[in-house]
Design a protein around this motif. Sequence first.
Motif, PDB file in Angstrom:
ATOM      1  N   TYR A  14       0.847  -1.139  -0.126  1.00  0.00           N
ATOM      2  CA  TYR A  14       0.124  -0.040  -0.005  1.00  0.00           C
ATOM      3  C   TYR A  14       0.891   1.311  -0.013  1.00  0.00           C
ATOM      4  CZ  TYR A  14      -3.551   3.425   1.356  1.00  0.00           C
ATOM      5  OH  TYR A  14      -4.396   4.391   1.522  1.00  0.00           O
TER       6      TYR A  14
ATOM      7  N   TYR B  92       1.418   1.120  -4.178  1.00  0.00           N
ATOM      8  CA  TYR B  92      -0.211   1.448  -4.399  1.00  0.00           C
ATOM      9  C   TYR B  92      -0.110   2.966  -4.436  1.00  0.00           C
ATOM     10  CZ  TYR B  92      -5.206   2.188  -4.247  1.00  0.00           C
ATOM     11  OH  TYR B  92      -6.422   2.542  -4.247  1.00  0.00           O
ATOM     12  N   ILE B  93       0.176   3.617  -3.231  1.00  0.00           N
ATOM     13  CA  ILE B  93       0.132   5.124  -3.112  1.00  0.00           C
ATOM     14  C   ILE B  93       0.980   5.923  -3.917  1.00  0.00           C
ATOM     15  CG2 ILE B  93       0.538   7.142  -1.557  1.00  0.00           C
ATOM     16  CD1 ILE B  93      -2.147   5.478  -1.279  1.00  0.00           C
TER      17      ILE B  93
ATOM     18  N   ILE C  80      -0.575   5.983  -7.392  1.00  0.00           N
ATOM     19  CA  ILE C  80      -1.743   6.666  -7.343  1.00  0.00           C
ATOM     20  C   ILE C  80      -1.296   8.354  -7.404  1.00  0.00           C
ATOM     21  CG2 ILE C  80      -3.772   7.693  -5.925  1.00  0.00           C
ATOM     22  CD1 ILE C  80      -4.497   4.910  -7.196  1.00  0.00           C
TER      23      ILE C  80
ATOM     24  N   GLY D  36      -2.272  10.169 -10.596  1.00  0.00           N
ATOM     25  CA  GLY D  36      -3.320  11.192 -10.097  1.00  0.00           C
ATOM     26  C   GLY D  36      -2.872  12.868 -10.301  1.00  0.00           C
TER      27      GLY D  36
ATOM     28  N   PRO E 276      -6.271   8.432  -2.950  1.00  0.00           N
ATOM     29  CA  PRO E 276      -6.804   8.067  -4.312  1.00  0.00           C
ATOM     30  C   PRO E 276      -8.526   8.528  -4.407  1.00  0.00           C
ATOM     31  CG  PRO E 276      -6.240   5.846  -3.138  1.00  0.00           C
ATOM     32  CD  PRO E 276      -6.223   7.092  -2.134  1.00  0.00           C
TER      33      PRO E 276
ATOM     34  N   TYR F 126      -8.229  12.500  -5.272  1.00  0.00           N
ATOM     35  CA  TYR F 126      -8.008  12.558  -6.757  1.00  0.00           C
ATOM     36  C   TYR F 126      -9.104  12.332  -7.677  1.00  0.00           C
ATOM     37  CZ  TYR F 126      -2.932  13.050  -6.217  1.00  0.00           C
ATOM     38  OH  TYR F 126      -1.415  13.307  -5.796  1.00  0.00           O
TER      39      TYR F 126
ATOM     40  N   SER G  74      -9.447   3.612   3.175  1.00  0.00           N
ATOM     41  CA  SER G  74      -8.993   4.272   1.802  1.00  0.00           C
ATOM     42  C   SER G  74      -9.435   3.559   0.475  1.00  0.00           C
ATOM     43  CB  SER G  74      -7.563   4.657   1.736  1.00  0.00           C
ATOM     44  OG  SER G  74      -7.127   5.312   0.539  1.00  0.00           O
TER      45      SER G  74
ATOM     46  N   THR H 153     -12.386   4.636  -2.307  1.00  0.00           N
ATOM     47  CA  THR H 153     -12.017   4.571  -3.721  1.00  0.00           C
ATOM     48  C   THR H 153     -12.995   3.703  -4.560  1.00  0.00           C
ATOM     49  OG1 THR H 153      -9.533   4.847  -2.989  1.00  0.00           O
ATOM     50  CG2 THR H 153     -10.191   4.480  -5.408  1.00  0.00           C
TER      51      THR H 153
END
Length: 233
Positions: free
Chosen positions: A9, A13-14, A17, A21, A81, A84, A117, A121
């Motif tokens: 994450y 992932y972040i 994103i 984003g 996420p 954005y 989160s 999303t």
Amino acid sequence: MENNQQNYYTKTYIPSIIKWGKLTMLLGILLCFGPALVVSGIYGYMPPISAIIAGTISQISVSGAFYVVEPISYFPILGIPGTYLTFLSGNTSNMRVPCASVAQEAAGVEMGTEKGSVISTIGIAVSILVNIVILTVGAVGGNAILAILPVGVQNALNFLLPALYGAVFGQFAIARPKLAVIAVVIAFGMNWLLKNGFLAFLPGTPSYAVILVAVFGSIFAGKLLYKKELVED
């Protein structure tokens, strides 16, 4: 397993994103300003600079407070996420935030967490797809549909947004009743000051002061009321 999920994450992932984003937000900005740039640059229809400045000041006085308030107040619910997605698609307070909140409640996850989160999303993404379908139907046959509705139903539609705000507020008020009372007192107090002219000394349209004080006042009150919980977490 839990540590692997957290590492994915935060490290994969972040960052992905944030990368996409930023790109999509910049593309959205270009698309928003594109028609105005084409009309002024190619066709030569350019308003006077004084009119642009006057319009900018007028708009900032009305919605400038949201530029500060919304990202801060909605971020715990939306997550990175979701933030954005929300600020690119619009309909923040009347659709994206309620959908994110309901999705988190249905999934049994806490807002502000990694799981919250992700669920937020998913809820926002689904709401955007549904929104596109509804807007398409509304754009094609909206006037025809509204015309056949009884007058009472048409008038009742004006209460949809206040009812939605009330439902979202009630959902959080159940979890934090003391803070809910303080937030209501601050909001009503600031509105009373606004209606009675006590905020007239502020530049522009002083309604932004109501939003700023209500939001940040509630945040400060929540910090004082639940300081023990924050320390334990």
